[in-house]
Enzyme design. Sequence first.
Site, PDB file in Angstrom:
ATOM      1  N   GLU A 120       0.836  -1.195   0.000  1.00 52.35           N
ATOM      2  CA  GLU A 120       0.000   0.000   0.000  1.00 52.35           C
ATOM      3  C   GLU A 120       0.873   1.248   0.000  1.00 52.35           C
ATOM      4  OE1 GLU A 120      -3.911  -1.878   2.255  1.00 52.35           O
ATOM      5  OE2 GLU A 120      -2.646  -0.464   3.331  1.00 52.35           O
ATOM      6  N   HIS A 245      -8.991   9.971   3.438  1.00 49.92           N
ATOM      7  CA  HIS A 245      -8.658   8.884   2.522  1.00 49.92           C
ATOM      8  C   HIS A 245      -8.877   9.390   1.104  1.00 49.92           C
ATOM      9  CE1 HIS A 245      -8.441   5.033   0.529  1.00 49.92           C
ATOM     10  NE2 HIS A 245      -8.034   4.487   1.664  1.00 49.92           N
ATOM     11  N   ARG A 291      -1.044   8.941   1.928  1.00 47.57           N
ATOM     12  CA  ARG A 291      -2.418   9.387   1.731  1.00 47.57           C
ATOM     13  C   ARG A 291      -2.581  10.898   1.714  1.00 47.57           C
ATOM     14  NH1 ARG A 291      -5.493   4.981   5.667  1.00 47.57           N
ATOM     15  NH2 ARG A 291      -5.289   3.211   4.246  1.00 47.57           N
ATOM     16  N   HIS A 352     -11.252  10.152   7.074  1.00 45.45           N
ATOM     17  CA  HIS A 352     -11.048   8.717   7.252  1.00 45.45           C
ATOM     18  C   HIS A 352     -10.522   8.324   8.622  1.00 45.45           C
ATOM     19  CE1 HIS A 352     -10.281   4.599   6.081  1.00 45.45           C
ATOM     20  NE2 HIS A 352      -8.979   4.721   6.287  1.00 45.45           N
ATOM     21  N   ARG A 387      -0.978   8.964   9.350  1.00 47.55           N
ATOM     22  CA  ARG A 387      -0.906   7.520   9.583  1.00 47.55           C
ATOM     23  C   ARG A 387      -0.499   6.775   8.319  1.00 47.55           C
ATOM     24  NH1 ARG A 387      -4.354   3.157   8.753  1.00 47.55           N
ATOM     25  NH2 ARG A 387      -6.093   4.467   8.105  1.00 47.55           N
TER      26      ARG A 387
END
Length: 537
Positions: A120, A245, A291, A352, A387
Amino acid sequence: MNATASRTPTFVFDVVIVGSGLAGLSAALLLPATTRIAIITKSAVREGSSGWAQGGIAAVWDKSDSFAAHIDDTLVAGAGLCDLAATQLVVEQAPQAIAWLQKLGVPFSREDGELHLTREGGHSARRIVHATDATGAAVQHTLIEQLQNSANITLFENHTLVDLITTTKLGLEPDAPTRCLGLYALDNTTDEVVTFQAPHTLLACGGAGKVYLYTTNPDTATGDGIAAAWRAGCRVQNMEFIQFHPTCLYHPHAKSFLISEAVRGEGGRLLLPDGTRFMPAHDPRAELAPRDVVARAIDFEMKKGGFDCVYLDISHQPLSFIQEHFPNIYARCLELGIDMSKQPIPVVPAAHYTCGGVLADLQGRTDVAGLYAIGETACSGLHGANRLASNSLLECMVFARAATQVIANNLTTTGSATVQTVPVWDDSRVTDADESVVISHNWDELRRFMWDYVGIVRTNKRLERAGHRIALLQAEIDEFYAHFHVSRDLLELRNLVQVADLIVKSAQARHESRGLHFSRDYPALLDAAVPTTLTPL
Protein backbone atom coordinates in the site's frame (compact mmCIF):
# COMPACT_ATOMS: atom_id res chain seq x y z
CA MET A 1 -22.72 16.16 36.59
CA ASN A 2 -26.32 15.15 37.37
CA ALA A 3 -26.12 12.95 40.48
CA THR A 4 -28.01 12.19 43.67
CA ALA A 5 -26.76 11.02 47.03
CA SER A 6 -24.62 7.89 46.98
CA ARG A 7 -26.43 4.63 46.27
CA THR A 8 -25.43 1.22 44.96
CA PRO A 9 -24.59 1.47 41.25
CA THR A 10 -26.44 -0.61 38.70
CA PHE A 11 -23.39 -2.59 37.55
CA VAL A 12 -20.01 -3.34 39.10
CA PHE A 13 -17.14 -4.79 37.05
CA ASP A 14 -13.38 -5.10 37.25
CA VAL A 15 -12.91 -3.53 33.82
CA VAL A 16 -15.31 -1.53 31.67
CA ILE A 17 -14.37 -1.27 27.98
CA VAL A 18 -16.08 1.32 25.77
CA GLY A 19 -16.07 0.19 22.15
CA SER A 20 -16.39 -3.14 20.36
CA GLY A 21 -13.89 -2.70 17.54
CA LEU A 22 -10.58 -4.49 17.26
CA ALA A 23 -9.00 -2.54 20.14
CA GLY A 24 -11.85 -3.18 22.58
CA LEU A 25 -12.42 -6.83 21.68
CA SER A 26 -8.70 -7.59 21.74
CA ALA A 27 -8.39 -6.06 25.20
CA ALA A 28 -11.33 -8.08 26.50
CA LEU A 29 -9.93 -11.34 25.14
CA LEU A 30 -6.39 -10.65 26.38
CA LEU A 31 -7.41 -10.00 30.00
CA PRO A 32 -7.33 -12.94 32.42
CA ALA A 33 -10.41 -15.16 32.20
CA THR A 34 -11.15 -14.43 35.88
CA THR A 35 -11.66 -10.73 35.15
CA ARG A 36 -15.23 -9.44 35.18
CA ILE A 37 -15.47 -7.36 32.02
CA ALA A 38 -18.20 -5.17 30.55
CA ILE A 39 -18.05 -4.11 26.90
CA ILE A 40 -20.24 -1.13 26.12
CA THR A 41 -21.03 -0.41 22.48
CA LYS A 42 -23.61 2.08 21.27
CA SER A 43 -24.89 0.00 18.39
CA ALA A 44 -24.60 -3.66 17.44
CA VAL A 45 -21.25 -5.24 18.24
CA ARG A 46 -20.43 -5.65 14.55
CA GLU A 47 -20.92 -2.01 13.55
CA GLY A 48 -17.66 -0.32 14.57
CA SER A 49 -15.05 1.16 12.23
CA SER A 50 -12.75 -1.88 12.47
CA GLY A 51 -15.18 -4.03 10.53
CA TRP A 52 -15.07 -1.52 7.67
CA ALA A 53 -11.29 -1.78 7.23
CA GLN A 54 -10.54 -3.27 3.84
CA GLY A 55 -6.79 -3.19 3.27
CA GLY A 56 -5.16 -5.19 6.02
CA ILE A 57 -2.59 -5.22 8.80
CA ALA A 58 1.00 -4.09 8.27
CA ALA A 59 3.60 -6.54 9.57
CA VAL A 60 7.12 -7.55 8.67
CA TRP A 61 6.56 -11.13 7.53
CA ASP A 62 8.69 -11.64 4.44
CA LYS A 63 12.38 -12.46 4.96
CA SER A 64 13.40 -9.69 2.56
CA ASP A 65 11.64 -7.09 4.71
CA SER A 66 12.86 -5.66 8.02
CA PHE A 67 11.65 -3.89 11.16
CA ALA A 68 13.97 -1.01 10.29
CA ALA A 69 12.26 -0.54 6.92
CA HIS A 70 8.76 -0.62 8.44
CA ILE A 71 9.83 1.84 11.13
CA ASP A 72 11.38 4.15 8.55
CA ASP A 73 8.26 4.06 6.35
CA THR A 74 6.13 4.95 9.38
CA LEU A 75 8.42 7.82 10.36
CA VAL A 76 8.47 9.22 6.82
CA ALA A 77 4.68 9.12 6.56
CA GLY A 78 4.39 10.72 10.01
CA ALA A 79 6.37 13.76 8.80
CA GLY A 80 8.71 13.94 11.77
CA LEU A 81 6.09 13.72 14.52
CA CYS A 82 6.03 9.97 15.23
CA ASP A 83 7.23 8.90 18.66
CA LEU A 84 10.15 6.56 18.01
CA ALA A 85 9.54 4.35 21.05
CA ALA A 86 5.88 3.87 20.15
CA THR A 87 6.78 3.13 16.54
CA GLN A 88 9.38 0.55 17.51
CA LEU A 89 6.98 -1.11 19.95
CA VAL A 90 4.21 -1.46 17.40
CA VAL A 91 6.38 -2.58 14.48
CA GLU A 92 8.34 -5.13 16.49
CA GLN A 93 5.20 -6.68 17.99
CA ALA A 94 3.37 -6.90 14.66
CA PRO A 95 4.36 -10.51 13.87
CA GLN A 96 3.18 -11.59 17.33
CA ALA A 97 -0.16 -9.86 16.72
CA ILE A 98 -0.63 -11.61 13.37
CA ALA A 99 0.28 -14.96 14.95
CA TRP A 100 -2.34 -14.37 17.67
CA LEU A 101 -5.04 -13.70 15.07
CA GLN A 102 -4.00 -16.79 13.13
CA LYS A 103 -4.28 -18.85 16.30
CA LEU A 104 -7.80 -17.52 16.82
CA GLY A 105 -8.69 -18.58 13.28
CA VAL A 106 -8.74 -15.38 11.18
CA PRO A 107 -8.88 -16.57 7.53
CA PHE A 108 -6.06 -14.51 6.05
CA SER A 109 -5.48 -14.74 2.29
CA ARG A 110 -2.77 -17.19 1.31
CA GLU A 111 -0.74 -17.94 -1.79
CA ASP A 112 1.32 -21.11 -2.28
CA GLY A 113 0.74 -22.02 1.35
CA GLU A 114 2.08 -18.71 2.71
CA LEU A 115 0.34 -15.54 3.81
CA HIS A 116 -0.29 -13.33 0.79
CA LEU A 117 1.27 -9.90 1.27
CA THR A 118 0.09 -6.85 -0.61
CA ARG A 119 1.58 -3.36 -0.76
CA GLU A 120 0.00 0.00 0.00
CA GLY A 121 0.95 3.65 -0.33
CA GLY A 122 3.97 4.72 1.72
CA HIS A 123 5.29 1.17 2.20
CA SER A 124 8.65 0.22 0.71
CA ALA A 125 7.78 -3.49 0.63
CA ARG A 126 4.89 -5.92 0.48
CA ARG A 127 3.94 -6.35 4.13
CA ILE A 128 0.15 -6.03 4.29
CA VAL A 129 -1.42 -9.19 5.68
CA HIS A 130 -5.06 -9.29 4.58
CA ALA A 131 -8.23 -11.30 4.12
CA THR A 132 -9.00 -10.41 0.47
CA ASP A 133 -10.40 -6.85 0.66
CA ALA A 134 -12.41 -7.28 3.86
CA THR A 135 -9.75 -7.76 6.53
CA GLY A 136 -11.51 -5.81 9.26
CA ALA A 137 -14.73 -7.76 8.84
CA ALA A 138 -12.89 -11.09 8.92
CA VAL A 139 -11.01 -10.17 12.09
CA GLN A 140 -14.12 -8.80 13.80
CA HIS A 141 -16.14 -11.92 12.96
CA THR A 142 -13.47 -14.14 14.49
CA LEU A 143 -13.09 -12.07 17.66
CA ILE A 144 -16.85 -11.87 18.18
CA GLU A 145 -17.04 -15.66 18.02
CA GLN A 146 -14.37 -15.82 20.73
CA LEU A 147 -16.26 -13.22 22.76
CA GLN A 148 -19.43 -15.29 22.70
CA ASN A 149 -17.54 -18.18 24.26
CA SER A 150 -16.15 -16.08 27.13
CA ALA A 151 -18.27 -16.37 30.27
CA ASN A 152 -16.48 -13.50 32.04
CA ILE A 153 -17.39 -10.89 29.41
CA THR A 154 -20.78 -9.15 29.38
CA LEU A 155 -21.74 -7.25 26.25
CA PHE A 156 -23.99 -4.19 26.51
CA GLU A 157 -25.11 -3.32 22.99
CA ASN A 158 -27.07 -0.13 22.26
CA HIS A 159 -25.46 1.74 25.16
CA THR A 160 -24.03 5.22 24.53
CA LEU A 161 -21.34 6.71 26.75
CA VAL A 162 -22.72 9.75 28.58
CA ASP A 163 -19.73 10.72 30.69
CA LEU A 164 -16.89 9.37 32.78
CA ILE A 165 -17.22 9.37 36.57
CA THR A 166 -14.17 10.82 38.33
CA THR A 167 -13.23 11.68 41.88
CA THR A 168 -12.80 15.32 40.86
CA LYS A 169 -16.30 15.61 39.40
CA LEU A 170 -17.75 14.06 42.56
CA GLY A 171 -15.68 16.25 44.88
CA LEU A 172 -13.90 13.24 46.35
CA GLU A 173 -10.22 13.02 47.34
CA PRO A 174 -9.56 16.75 46.70
CA ASP A 175 -5.87 16.48 47.51
CA ALA A 176 -5.25 13.40 45.33
CA PRO A 177 -4.84 13.13 41.54
CA THR A 178 -8.03 12.61 39.56
CA ARG A 179 -9.13 8.99 39.40
CA CYS A 180 -11.74 7.39 37.13
CA LEU A 181 -14.42 5.36 38.92
CA GLY A 182 -16.44 4.22 35.92
CA LEU A 183 -19.00 5.84 33.67
CA TYR A 184 -22.61 6.64 32.91
CA ALA A 185 -24.16 5.16 29.76
CA LEU A 186 -27.51 5.69 28.07
CA ASP A 187 -29.45 2.52 27.32
CA ASN A 188 -30.72 3.43 23.87
CA THR A 189 -33.56 0.91 24.10
CA THR A 190 -35.05 2.23 27.37
CA ASP A 191 -33.74 5.82 27.40
CA GLU A 192 -32.43 5.20 30.93
CA VAL A 193 -28.97 6.21 32.10
CA VAL A 194 -27.23 3.37 33.93
CA THR A 195 -24.10 3.42 36.08
CA PHE A 196 -21.03 1.28 35.46
CA GLN A 197 -18.56 1.19 38.33
CA ALA A 198 -15.04 -0.18 37.85
CA PRO A 199 -11.45 0.49 38.97
CA HIS A 200 -10.30 0.27 35.34
CA THR A 201 -12.03 1.97 32.40
CA LEU A 202 -10.68 1.53 28.87
CA LEU A 203 -11.71 3.82 26.03
CA ALA A 204 -11.54 2.07 22.65
CA CYS A 205 -14.40 3.79 20.90
CA GLY A 206 -12.78 4.97 17.68
CA GLY A 207 -12.34 8.34 16.07
CA ALA A 208 -14.45 11.30 15.00
CA GLY A 209 -14.94 11.03 11.24
CA LYS A 210 -18.60 12.04 11.49
CA VAL A 211 -17.54 15.59 12.33
CA TYR A 212 -17.13 15.97 8.54
CA LEU A 213 -19.78 15.95 5.84
CA TYR A 214 -18.02 13.25 3.79
CA THR A 215 -16.41 10.36 5.62
CA THR A 216 -15.56 6.70 5.18
CA ASN A 217 -16.50 6.09 8.83
CA PRO A 218 -19.69 4.49 10.15
CA ASP A 219 -22.29 6.62 11.95
CA THR A 220 -20.84 5.56 15.31
CA ALA A 221 -17.59 7.55 14.80
CA THR A 222 -18.56 10.64 16.80
CA GLY A 223 -15.49 11.16 19.00
CA ASP A 224 -17.22 10.02 22.20
CA GLY A 225 -14.08 8.78 23.95
CA ILE A 226 -11.99 11.82 23.05
CA ALA A 227 -14.64 14.27 24.23
CA ALA A 228 -15.40 12.37 27.45
CA ALA A 229 -11.71 12.07 28.33
CA TRP A 230 -11.22 15.80 27.70
CA ARG A 231 -14.12 16.60 30.03
CA ALA A 232 -12.57 14.27 32.62
CA GLY A 233 -9.31 16.24 32.58
CA CYS A 234 -7.15 14.40 30.02
CA ARG A 235 -4.87 16.16 27.59
CA VAL A 236 -5.33 15.59 23.87
CA GLN A 237 -2.64 15.73 21.22
CA ASN A 238 -2.32 16.32 17.47
CA MET A 239 -6.04 16.76 16.80
CA GLU A 240 -5.35 18.86 13.70
CA PHE A 241 -4.17 15.78 11.83
CA ILE A 242 -7.32 14.34 10.27
CA GLN A 243 -6.52 11.85 7.55
CA PHE A 244 -8.62 12.14 4.42
CA HIS A 245 -8.66 8.88 2.52
CA PRO A 246 -8.03 9.73 -1.13
CA THR A 247 -10.48 7.27 -2.63
CA CYS A 248 -14.03 7.06 -1.31
CA LEU A 249 -16.56 5.85 -3.89
CA TYR A 250 -18.43 8.80 -5.40
CA HIS A 251 -22.00 7.68 -6.03
CA PRO A 252 -25.37 9.00 -4.81
CA HIS A 253 -26.37 5.56 -3.52
CA ALA A 254 -23.05 4.60 -1.92
CA LYS A 255 -22.70 5.93 1.62
CA SER A 256 -19.15 5.99 3.01
CA PHE A 257 -17.89 3.13 0.83
CA LEU A 258 -14.11 3.00 0.78
CA ILE A 259 -12.03 1.95 -2.21
CA SER A 260 -9.06 0.29 -0.55
CA GLU A 261 -5.52 1.64 -0.68
CA ALA A 262 -4.56 -1.78 -2.02
CA VAL A 263 -6.25 -1.00 -5.36
CA ARG A 264 -3.52 1.57 -5.96
CA GLY A 265 -0.98 -0.79 -4.44
CA GLU A 266 -1.86 -3.36 -7.12
CA GLY A 267 -1.45 -0.90 -9.98
CA GLY A 268 -4.56 1.30 -9.92
CA ARG A 269 -4.06 4.70 -11.59
CA LEU A 270 -5.77 7.99 -10.78
CA LEU A 271 -7.22 9.81 -13.77
CA LEU A 272 -8.95 13.08 -14.57
CA PRO A 273 -12.36 12.87 -16.27
CA ASP A 274 -10.62 13.10 -19.68
CA GLY A 275 -8.43 10.09 -18.85
CA THR A 276 -5.24 12.03 -18.04
CA ARG A 277 -3.11 10.51 -15.28
CA PHE A 278 -2.09 13.25 -12.82
CA MET A 279 -0.29 11.82 -9.78
CA PRO A 280 3.23 11.71 -11.35
CA ALA A 281 3.03 15.50 -11.67
CA HIS A 282 2.44 15.84 -7.91
CA ASP A 283 4.87 13.31 -6.45
CA PRO A 284 7.54 10.95 -7.83
CA ARG A 285 5.87 8.09 -5.94
CA ALA A 286 2.70 8.77 -7.96
CA GLU A 287 -0.27 6.67 -6.75
CA LEU A 288 1.93 5.04 -4.08
CA ALA A 289 2.59 8.31 -2.27
CA PRO A 290 1.25 8.59 1.32
CA ARG A 291 -2.42 9.39 1.73
CA ASP A 292 -2.02 13.06 2.60
CA VAL A 293 -0.11 13.69 -0.62
CA VAL A 294 -2.64 11.82 -2.76
CA ALA A 295 -5.64 13.43 -1.05
CA ARG A 296 -4.25 16.96 -1.56
CA ALA A 297 -3.44 16.17 -5.20
CA ILE A 298 -7.01 15.01 -5.84
CA ASP A 299 -8.42 18.01 -3.98
CA PHE A 300 -6.21 20.32 -6.08
CA GLU A 301 -7.24 18.76 -9.38
CA MET A 302 -10.95 18.76 -8.48
CA LYS A 303 -10.88 22.45 -7.53
CA LYS A 304 -8.70 23.41 -10.46
CA GLY A 305 -10.93 21.70 -13.02
CA GLY A 306 -14.24 22.13 -11.21
CA PHE A 307 -14.75 18.35 -11.15
CA ASP A 308 -17.12 16.50 -8.84
CA CYS A 309 -14.70 13.57 -8.65
CA VAL A 310 -11.68 11.91 -10.22
CA TYR A 311 -11.35 8.27 -11.32
CA LEU A 312 -9.39 5.24 -10.14
CA ASP A 313 -8.64 2.80 -12.94
CA ILE A 314 -7.48 -0.79 -12.51
CA SER A 315 -9.23 -2.13 -15.61
CA HIS A 316 -5.87 -3.08 -17.12
CA GLN A 317 -5.75 -5.99 -14.67
CA PRO A 318 -7.52 -9.24 -15.68
CA LEU A 319 -11.03 -9.84 -14.34
CA SER A 320 -9.80 -12.92 -12.47
CA PHE A 321 -7.17 -10.82 -10.68
CA ILE A 322 -9.73 -8.21 -9.63
CA GLN A 323 -12.23 -10.80 -8.43
CA GLU A 324 -9.55 -12.60 -6.45
CA HIS A 325 -8.02 -9.55 -4.78
CA PHE A 326 -11.03 -7.21 -4.47
CA PRO A 327 -14.18 -9.36 -4.45
CA ASN A 328 -16.19 -7.07 -2.15
CA ILE A 329 -15.23 -3.85 -3.91
CA TYR A 330 -15.94 -5.46 -7.29
CA ALA A 331 -19.36 -6.71 -6.12
CA ARG A 332 -20.38 -3.40 -4.54
CA CYS A 333 -19.35 -1.38 -7.61
CA LEU A 334 -21.19 -3.82 -9.86
CA GLU A 335 -24.34 -3.35 -7.77
CA LEU A 336 -24.10 0.35 -8.61
CA GLY A 337 -23.55 -0.23 -12.31
CA ILE A 338 -19.76 0.18 -12.26
CA ASP A 339 -17.71 -2.69 -13.70
CA MET A 340 -14.22 -1.94 -12.40
CA SER A 341 -12.75 -4.55 -14.73
CA LYS A 342 -13.89 -2.46 -17.70
CA GLN A 343 -14.18 1.13 -16.46
CA PRO A 344 -12.64 3.46 -13.84
CA ILE A 345 -14.24 4.00 -10.44
CA PRO A 346 -15.39 7.56 -9.55
CA VAL A 347 -13.73 8.60 -6.27
CA VAL A 348 -13.39 11.59 -3.93
CA PRO A 349 -11.38 12.17 -0.74
CA ALA A 350 -13.28 11.71 2.54
CA ALA A 351 -12.46 12.06 6.24
CA HIS A 352 -11.05 8.72 7.25
CA TYR A 353 -8.91 8.61 10.38
CA THR A 354 -8.28 10.71 13.48
CA CYS A 355 -4.50 10.62 13.96
CA GLY A 356 -4.63 12.59 17.21
CA GLY A 357 -6.62 11.81 20.31
CA VAL A 358 -6.37 11.29 24.04
CA LEU A 359 -2.73 11.49 25.07
CA ALA A 360 -1.69 8.03 26.26
CA ASP A 361 1.62 6.40 27.14
CA LEU A 362 3.03 3.11 25.86
CA GLN A 363 0.70 1.20 28.20
CA GLY A 364 -2.40 3.14 27.15
CA ARG A 365 -2.52 5.12 30.41
CA THR A 366 -4.00 8.62 30.31
CA ASP A 367 -3.65 11.60 32.68
CA VAL A 368 -6.49 10.23 34.81
CA ALA A 369 -5.68 7.24 37.02
CA GLY A 370 -7.67 4.12 36.15
CA LEU A 371 -8.49 5.45 32.67
CA TYR A 372 -6.88 4.01 29.54
CA ALA A 373 -7.22 4.93 25.86
CA ILE A 374 -6.19 2.77 22.90
CA GLY A 375 -6.86 2.57 19.18
CA GLU A 376 -8.14 5.54 17.24
CA THR A 377 -9.41 7.21 20.43
CA ALA A 378 -5.83 7.58 21.63
CA CYS A 379 -2.79 9.50 20.52
CA SER A 380 -0.07 6.93 21.17
CA GLY A 381 2.57 8.74 19.14
CA LEU A 382 2.63 6.10 16.42
CA HIS A 383 1.00 8.07 13.61
CA GLY A 384 2.55 11.51 14.00
CA ALA A 385 1.28 13.92 11.35
CA ASN A 386 -0.06 11.19 9.06
CA ARG A 387 -0.91 7.52 9.58
CA LEU A 388 0.85 5.00 7.37
CA ALA A 389 -1.63 2.68 5.64
CA SER A 390 -2.60 -0.47 7.58
CA ASN A 391 -0.86 0.57 10.79
CA SER A 392 -4.19 1.25 12.52
CA LEU A 393 -5.47 -2.30 13.07
CA LEU A 394 -1.97 -3.22 14.16
CA GLU A 395 -1.90 -0.39 16.71
CA CYS A 396 -5.20 -1.61 18.17
CA MET A 397 -3.80 -5.04 19.00
CA VAL A 398 -0.38 -3.96 20.26
CA PHE A 399 -1.74 -1.35 22.66
CA ALA A 400 -4.60 -3.62 23.73
CA ARG A 401 -1.95 -6.11 24.86
CA ALA A 402 0.15 -3.40 26.54
CA ALA A 403 -2.80 -1.86 28.41
CA THR A 404 -4.24 -5.18 29.55
CA GLN A 405 -0.89 -6.25 30.97
CA VAL A 406 -0.91 -3.17 33.21
CA ILE A 407 -4.55 -3.70 34.15
CA ALA A 408 -3.99 -7.41 34.91
CA ASN A 409 -1.08 -6.52 37.19
CA ASN A 410 -3.31 -4.12 39.12
CA LEU A 411 -6.43 -6.24 39.53
CA THR A 412 -7.36 -7.12 43.10
CA THR A 413 -6.51 -10.62 44.20
CA THR A 414 -10.18 -11.42 44.78
CA GLY A 415 -11.14 -10.31 41.29
CA SER A 416 -13.74 -7.88 42.64
CA ALA A 417 -13.92 -4.13 42.13
CA THR A 418 -12.93 -2.15 45.21
CA VAL A 419 -13.58 1.42 44.12
CA GLN A 420 -15.80 3.77 46.07
CA THR A 421 -19.54 3.55 45.59
CA VAL A 422 -20.62 6.28 43.17
CA PRO A 423 -23.90 8.15 42.68
CA VAL A 424 -26.47 7.03 40.17
CA TRP A 425 -27.63 9.39 37.42
CA ASP A 426 -30.29 11.91 38.42
CA ASP A 427 -32.59 13.34 35.73
CA SER A 428 -35.39 14.38 38.04
CA ARG A 429 -34.98 18.06 37.17
CA VAL A 430 -35.01 17.82 33.39
CA THR A 431 -37.82 17.37 30.88
CA ASP A 432 -38.32 15.79 27.48
CA ALA A 433 -37.05 17.87 24.58
CA ASP A 434 -39.79 19.70 22.71
CA GLU A 435 -37.66 20.72 19.70
CA SER A 436 -35.42 17.83 18.67
CA VAL A 437 -35.12 19.46 15.24
CA VAL A 438 -32.52 21.75 16.86
CA ILE A 439 -30.20 18.76 17.24
CA SER A 440 -30.48 17.59 13.63
CA HIS A 441 -30.07 21.14 12.31
CA ASN A 442 -26.96 21.77 14.41
CA TRP A 443 -25.49 18.39 13.44
CA ASP A 444 -25.88 19.23 9.74
CA GLU A 445 -24.47 22.74 10.16
CA LEU A 446 -21.43 21.44 12.05
CA ARG A 447 -20.50 18.81 9.49
CA ARG A 448 -20.88 21.22 6.59
CA PHE A 449 -18.75 24.05 7.95
CA MET A 450 -16.10 21.62 9.19
CA TRP A 451 -15.88 20.25 5.64
CA ASP A 452 -15.71 23.73 4.10
CA TYR A 453 -13.43 25.43 6.64
CA VAL A 454 -11.36 22.71 8.35
CA GLY A 455 -10.84 20.26 5.49
CA ILE A 456 -7.86 19.16 3.41
CA VAL A 457 -6.63 22.74 2.81
CA ARG A 458 -7.02 25.36 5.56
CA THR A 459 -6.54 29.09 6.09
CA ASN A 460 -6.52 31.30 9.17
CA LYS A 461 -9.78 32.94 8.07
CA ARG A 462 -11.54 29.61 7.56
CA LEU A 463 -10.42 28.36 10.98
CA GLU A 464 -11.56 31.60 12.60
CA ARG A 465 -15.00 31.26 11.01
CA ALA A 466 -15.27 27.64 12.14
CA GLY A 467 -14.23 28.56 15.69
CA HIS A 468 -16.89 31.28 15.88
CA ARG A 469 -19.65 28.91 14.76
CA ILE A 470 -18.48 26.20 17.14
CA ALA A 471 -18.75 28.62 20.08
CA LEU A 472 -22.35 29.41 19.17
CA LEU A 473 -23.21 25.72 18.84
CA GLN A 474 -21.57 24.87 22.15
CA ALA A 475 -23.69 27.43 23.95
CA GLU A 476 -26.88 26.03 22.43
CA ILE A 477 -25.94 22.43 23.18
CA ASP A 478 -24.88 23.15 26.77
CA GLU A 479 -28.27 24.75 27.41
CA PHE A 480 -30.05 21.82 25.77
CA TYR A 481 -28.00 19.29 27.77
CA ALA A 482 -28.78 21.06 31.07
CA HIS A 483 -32.55 21.19 30.60
CA PHE A 484 -33.62 18.07 28.69
CA HIS A 485 -33.31 14.32 28.95
CA VAL A 486 -30.25 13.04 27.16
CA SER A 487 -30.62 11.14 23.90
CA ARG A 488 -28.09 9.41 21.69
CA ASP A 489 -28.38 12.21 19.10
CA LEU A 490 -27.77 14.87 21.72
CA LEU A 491 -24.79 13.03 23.24
CA GLU A 492 -23.19 12.49 19.84
CA LEU A 493 -23.71 16.12 18.82
CA ARG A 494 -22.25 17.31 22.13
CA ASN A 495 -19.18 15.16 21.57
CA LEU A 496 -18.75 16.13 17.92
CA VAL A 497 -18.86 19.84 18.73
CA GLN A 498 -16.29 19.31 21.48
CA VAL A 499 -14.01 17.39 19.12
CA ALA A 500 -14.50 20.02 16.39
CA ASP A 501 -13.36 22.68 18.86
CA LEU A 502 -10.24 20.64 19.68
CA ILE A 503 -9.47 20.18 15.97
CA VAL A 504 -9.80 23.89 15.23
CA LYS A 505 -7.77 25.00 18.26
CA SER A 506 -5.03 22.52 17.37
CA ALA A 507 -4.99 23.68 13.75
CA GLN A 508 -4.77 27.31 14.82
CA ALA A 509 -1.82 26.51 17.06
CA ARG A 510 0.24 24.98 14.21
CA HIS A 511 1.93 27.70 12.14
CA GLU A 512 3.30 25.44 9.42
CA SER A 513 2.17 22.82 6.93
CA ARG A 514 3.06 19.32 8.05
CA GLY A 515 1.61 15.94 7.14
CA LEU A 516 -2.17 16.08 7.05
CA HIS A 517 -2.35 19.72 8.13
CA PHE A 518 -1.90 22.05 5.16
CA SER A 519 -2.32 25.80 5.61
CA ARG A 520 -2.19 28.35 2.81
CA ASP A 521 -1.09 30.95 5.36
CA TYR A 522 1.81 28.80 6.59
CA PRO A 523 2.87 26.67 3.60
CA ALA A 524 6.44 26.08 4.82
CA LEU A 525 7.67 23.30 7.09
CA LEU A 526 9.29 24.40 10.35
CA ASP A 527 12.68 22.96 11.29
CA ALA A 528 11.46 21.48 14.58
CA ALA A 529 8.65 18.94 14.68
CA VAL A 530 6.61 19.61 17.83
CA PRO A 531 3.34 17.89 18.83
CA THR A 532 0.28 20.03 19.50
CA THR A 533 -0.89 19.35 23.05
CA LEU A 534 -4.05 20.87 24.53
CA THR A 535 -4.72 20.80 28.27
CA PRO A 536 -8.20 21.19 29.87
CA LEU A 537 -8.61 24.25 32.06
